[in-house]
Design a protein around this motif. Structure first.
Motif, mmCIF file in Angstrom:
data_model
loop_
_atom_site.group_PDB
_atom_site.id
_atom_site.type_symbol
_atom_site.label_atom_id
_atom_site.label_comp_id
_atom_site.label_asym_id
_atom_site.label_seq_id
_atom_site.Cartn_x
_atom_site.Cartn_y
_atom_site.Cartn_z
ATOM 1 N N ALA A 44 0.919 -1.016 0.040
ATOM 2 C CA ALA A 44 0.158 0.162 -0.017
ATOM 3 C C ALA A 44 0.808 1.133 0.087
ATOM 4 C CB ALA A 44 -1.024 -0.151 1.286
ATOM 5 N N CYS A 45 0.665 2.206 -0.712
ATOM 6 C CA CYS A 45 1.200 3.438 -0.588
ATOM 7 C C CYS A 45 0.781 4.173 0.522
ATOM 8 C CB CYS A 45 0.542 4.629 -2.123
ATOM 9 S SG CYS A 45 0.713 3.864 -3.580
ATOM 10 N N ALA A 46 1.675 5.216 0.962
ATOM 11 C CA ALA A 46 1.499 6.025 2.029
ATOM 12 C C ALA A 46 -0.177 6.710 1.935
ATOM 13 C CB ALA A 46 2.635 6.890 2.245
ATOM 14 N N LEU A 47 -0.730 6.920 3.024
ATOM 15 C CA LEU A 47 -1.989 7.598 3.087
ATOM 16 C C LEU A 47 -2.061 8.946 2.529
ATOM 17 C CD1 LEU A 47 -4.865 6.923 3.925
ATOM 18 C CD2 LEU A 47 -4.320 8.049 6.123
ATOM 19 N N LYS A 48 -0.823 9.663 2.478
ATOM 20 C CA LYS A 48 -0.803 10.839 1.750
ATOM 21 C C LYS A 48 -1.183 10.894 0.238
ATOM 22 C CE LYS A 48 4.301 10.773 0.976
ATOM 23 N NZ LYS A 48 5.370 11.634 1.178
ATOM 24 N N TYR A 49 -1.066 9.703 -0.218
ATOM 25 C CA TYR A 49 -1.296 9.408 -1.768
ATOM 26 C C TYR A 49 -2.731 9.289 -2.195
ATOM 27 C CZ TYR A 49 3.688 9.602 -2.723
ATOM 28 O OH TYR A 49 5.012 9.909 -2.792
ATOM 29 N N SER A 50 -3.690 9.282 -1.034
ATOM 30 C CA SER A 50 -5.027 8.773 -0.934
ATOM 31 C C SER A 50 -5.900 9.518 -2.052
ATOM 32 C CB SER A 50 -5.675 8.773 0.053
ATOM 33 O OG SER A 50 -6.155 10.149 0.658
ATOM 34 N N GLU A 51 -5.305 10.584 -2.682
ATOM 35 C CA GLU A 51 -6.198 11.463 -3.646
ATOM 36 C C GLU A 51 -5.174 11.829 -4.725
ATOM 37 O OE1 GLU A 51 -7.897 14.950 -1.709
ATOM 38 O OE2 GLU A 51 -9.428 13.682 -0.731
ATOM 39 N N TYR A 52 -4.175 10.819 -4.831
ATOM 40 C CA TYR A 52 -3.108 11.035 -5.994
ATOM 41 C C TYR A 52 -3.751 10.938 -7.416
ATOM 42 C CZ TYR A 52 1.461 10.438 -8.442
ATOM 43 O OH TYR A 52 2.391 10.579 -9.234
ATOM 44 N N ARG A 108 4.756 2.136 -7.584
ATOM 45 C CA ARG A 108 4.566 0.761 -7.814
ATOM 46 C C ARG A 108 3.703 0.103 -6.416
ATOM 47 N NH1 ARG A 108 6.818 -2.722 -11.714
ATOM 48 N NH2 ARG A 108 6.557 -4.988 -11.398
ATOM 49 N N CYS A 109 2.847 0.912 -5.970
ATOM 50 C CA CYS A 109 2.141 0.624 -4.994
ATOM 51 C C CYS A 109 0.545 0.890 -5.196
ATOM 52 C CB CYS A 109 2.742 1.358 -3.668
ATOM 53 S SG CYS A 109 2.890 2.947 -3.720
ATOM 54 N N LEU A 110 -0.308 0.536 -4.117
ATOM 55 C CA LEU A 110 -1.548 0.410 -4.220
ATOM 56 C C LEU A 110 -2.178 1.970 -3.440
ATOM 57 C CD1 LEU A 110 -2.501 -3.095 -3.681
ATOM 58 C CD2 LEU A 110 -2.118 -2.032 -6.031
ATOM 59 N N ILE A 111 -3.061 2.663 -4.165
ATOM 60 C CA ILE A 111 -3.513 3.736 -3.693
ATOM 61 C C ILE A 111 -4.405 3.296 -2.577
ATOM 62 C CG2 ILE A 111 -4.644 6.028 -3.983
ATOM 63 C CD1 ILE A 111 -1.800 5.890 -5.175
ATOM 64 N N THR A 132 -10.853 -6.032 -3.711
ATOM 65 C CA THR A 132 -11.155 -6.376 -2.369
ATOM 66 C C THR A 132 -11.432 -4.981 -1.342
ATOM 67 O OG1 THR A 132 -8.981 -6.857 -1.397
ATOM 68 C CG2 THR A 132 -10.295 -8.603 -2.244
ATOM 69 N N TYR A 133 -11.903 -5.042 -0.392
ATOM 70 C CA TYR A 133 -12.299 -3.707 0.634
ATOM 71 C C TYR A 133 -10.955 -3.739 1.335
ATOM 72 C CZ TYR A 133 -13.808 -0.710 3.962
ATOM 73 O OH TYR A 133 -13.783 0.807 5.017
ATOM 74 N N TRP A 134 -10.269 -2.587 1.493
ATOM 75 C CA TRP A 134 -9.223 -2.262 2.597
ATOM 76 C C TRP A 134 -9.207 -0.836 2.614
ATOM 77 C CZ3 TRP A 134 -4.752 0.142 1.000
ATOM 78 C CH2 TRP A 134 -4.397 -0.093 -0.273
ATOM 79 N N THR A 135 -8.494 -0.264 3.585
ATOM 80 C CA THR A 135 -8.230 1.129 3.408
ATOM 81 C C THR A 135 -6.913 1.423 4.288
ATOM 82 O OG1 THR A 135 -8.833 1.321 5.845
ATOM 83 C CG2 THR A 135 -10.569 1.461 4.173
ATOM 84 N N GLY A 136 -6.611 2.707 3.974
ATOM 85 C CA GLY A 136 -5.117 2.947 4.635
ATOM 86 C C GLY A 136 -5.181 3.027 6.098
ATOM 87 N N GLU A 137 -3.873 3.065 6.661
ATOM 88 C CA GLU A 137 -3.592 3.072 8.067
ATOM 89 C C GLU A 137 -3.438 4.511 8.324
ATOM 90 O OE1 GLU A 137 -3.964 0.743 10.253
ATOM 91 O OE2 GLU A 137 -4.353 -1.069 8.622
#
Length: 612
Positions: free
Chosen positions: A83-91, A123-126, A602-607
């Protein structure tokens, strides 16, 4: 003699017996495969859309591929993408504000597409925000969305007086307000409807420049008018993201130096409500671009400065002289474009593009500029600079003839033969080709309804067709509460995006080696027909799949259609992206070399701890 006959009969008997056994075995196998495919629920439960439910997990399914081919060791042990860092959630990779600062601000070039170099690609998941919920169903989503999905209060504060958006507990409320429609978008559209007809089916496709949260497009939908709304990234925080969260068509875009990514003669109507575009500057460049994408006889609607400046100039904090000069410049430019002013009433002004260019060509004797473009492909709109010239309409034989051919009124327009095909302007595309495509899509949708259970129950709203061809998917989905973003790969041998618009649907040009102009988590269903066959030798398909993951909502679905070799490679990658998938036979049966893969994110969220 009898013994000789018996010897001859034995081989025949054996052949018949073996043939019967093979036939029985094949029929039994085909029946089992069909039963498994039809009985599998390959998408998530509809319960995730109920108010208060955060999410539901996908059902336990048999996702094993039933068509195995030889794989190298790396594909058998796929990479697990972190997973990418949460700061990329709206990348938004190609509209990244940090990268934009490196480009000129003149003509808003810095807000155009500027995609990352290969060594900058993530190369990570938003990740989704920690409390992400599946969006509300349409039409409730038009008016409400979950606050936790787009936790930005800026617009509710900055645009409080204009009623764009309000925060109500754990939700956003969209009252339908706008800068120039304080009584709401519905009443504003009624005002437009009093000036031009919006209900007789003659206007189907619309363009909204500088759309805000796209309330104009949202309320046009109940009038069977489909608007393509766009606004730049971060002009106001997440405005296009709000539009798509509501289930309203929109994409990130700006009038700057490049053409907007739509073909010529696409829209029946274009609209600007205080969109802050300097129409009179740069020799009328932006109005010339609107002229390029308007259909013959199409309307341009302007509200806000400078319209009705005598009433509003003090509130706009501009001098009367300045506003008068701006309106005079727009009026003069419209005349030189050969547009006719239909009416100006209150805060609205409406112009109409001519149905052909016979008189416009003749008028060049009077209006020397802008000249008619020469040696120009008017459909070319991918990283193509705007030009200060009038894109010529197709030639006609009389002043009454509509250039390029007339389209039927909606909804008959959806299945009528598009003029670009009837006139033979696309090499190799005929009436027969079009009819066969419609028949194929009817069969496909019947099959999809069997293998994707929530297709018809409102689980999906925003749909993307990554290789849309004639827009057959959009046409077959008309009966459902969905809209489709039809994408035309820019390197496709046959450019049929104009056909899609002639059918009354919307779409855009795009190169899938780059990121799409949208926010993360904005599509519920993505259809990828032959996309990876097109791009497998052009760029790393891993990044195409990561881009699909970025724009797909949690528990969203993807339908892939391709050769089994490509699908197995795709599956090996998506297994490392937290997707669940299954490869199955083509709807026509196991002997078709094209196969179908259905995948669920699948459903998952950032930490929260990963924010830095």
């Amino acid at each position: 003699m009898i013994a000789e006959l018996e010897c001859r009969r034995k081989p025949i008997t054996w052949i018949l017996a073996v043939t019967c056994l093979c036939t029985v075995s094949y029929l039994l196998g085909a029946w089992q495969n069909t039963s498994n495919a039809l009985n599998s629920n390959v998408v998530t439960s509809d319960e995730s859309n109920k108010i208060g439910c955060a999410h539901t997990s996908p059902s336990s399914l048999d996702f094993q591929a039933h068509h195995q081919v030889g794989l190298n060791e790396s594909l058998l042990s796929p990479v697990k993408f972190p997973a990418c860092a949460l700061k990329y959630s709206e990348y938004t990779p190609c509209q990244d504000p940090r990268r934009a600062r490196k480009f000129p601000k003149d003509m808003l070039v810095y807000r155009e597409r500027h995609c990352p170099a290969k060594n900058e690609l993530l190369r990570c998941l938003i990740p989704a925000p920690p409390k992400y919920k599946n969006p509300l169903k349409w039409p409730q989503s038009r008016d409400y969305s979950w606050y936790d999905n787009i936790p930005h209060r800026e617009l509710s504060i900055e645009k409080a007086v204009q009623n764009w958006i309000q925060v109500e507990g754990d939700r956003f409320h969209f009252p339908g307000g706008g800068t120039m429609f304080p009584r709401g978008a519905d009443a504003y559209i009624d005002d437009i409807g009093a000036l031009i007809s919006l209900t007789d089916g003659s206007i189907r496709t619309a363009l909204d420049t500088g759309c805000g949260v796209a309330s104009w497009g949202a309320y046009l939908l109940k009038r069977d008018i489909l608007a393509m709304s766009f606004a730049p990234r971060d002009s106001h925080e997440a405005q296009v993201q709000f539009a798509l969260e509501r289930g309203v068509p929109a994409m990130i875009g700006v009038m700057a130096s490049d053409r907007i990514p739509y073909p010529t003669r696409s829209f029946d109507m274009a609209h600007c409500s205080r969109c802050l575009i300097p129409w009179q500057q740069y020799d009328g460049l932006y109005l010339l671009e609107v002229d390029r994408v308007l259909r013959p006889g199409g309307y341009w609607i302007l509200s806000g400065p400078p319209i009705n400046w005598k009433v509003h100039y003090r509130g706009w904090e501009r001098t009367a002289e300045d506003l008068k000069h701006e309106q005079d410049s727009i009026e003069d430019l419209a005349k030189r474009l050969c547009w006719k002013k239909v009416i100006e009433k209150g805060d609205l002004a409406v112009w109409q593009k001519p149905i052909n260019h016979i008189e416009c060509v003749e008028s060049r004797m009077v209006y020397k500029t802008p000249h008619i473009c020469k040696n120009n492909n008017p459909d070319s709109a991918w990283y193509r600079k705007m030009e200060v010239c009038i894109n010529p309409l197709p030639e006609v034989n009389s002043v009454e003839e509509i250039a390029g051919g007339a389209v039927e009124k909606w909804p008959g327009r959806a299945f009528a033969l598009p003029p670009r095909i009837s006139r033979g302007t696309i090499t190799g595309i005929t009436l027969k080709t079009f009819e066969e495509d419609n028949k194929m899509w009817k069969e496909r949708l019947e099959h999809y309804k069997r293998i994707i259970k929530p297709l018809a129950n409102g689980r999906f709203r925003n749909v993307m067709d990554m290789n849309a061809r004639f827009g057959g998917l959009a046409a077959e989905l008309m009966k459902y509460s969905v809209w489709v973003m039809n994408v035309m790969p820019v390197d496709h041998k046959q450019d049929t995006l104009g056909v899609i618009y002639e059918r009354g649907f919307i779409g855009t040009y795009h190169d899938w080696c780059e990121a799409f102009s949208t926010y993360p988590r904005t599509y519920d269903l993505i259809h990828a027909d032959g996309v990876f066959s097109i791009y497998q030798d052009r760029c790393d398909i891993t990044y195409i799949l990561l881009e699909m993951d970025r724009i797909l909502r949690p528990e969203g679905t993807v339908i892939f259609r391709d050769s089994v070799e490509i699908l197995v490679k795709i599956q090996s990658l998506t297994n490392g992206m937290r997707w669940k998938s299954r490869i199955m036979d083509h709807e026509s049966g196991p002997f078709n070399p094209e196969k179908i893969m259905v995948a669920v994110k699948t459903y998952w969220t950032g930490e929260p701890s990963r924010a830095q």
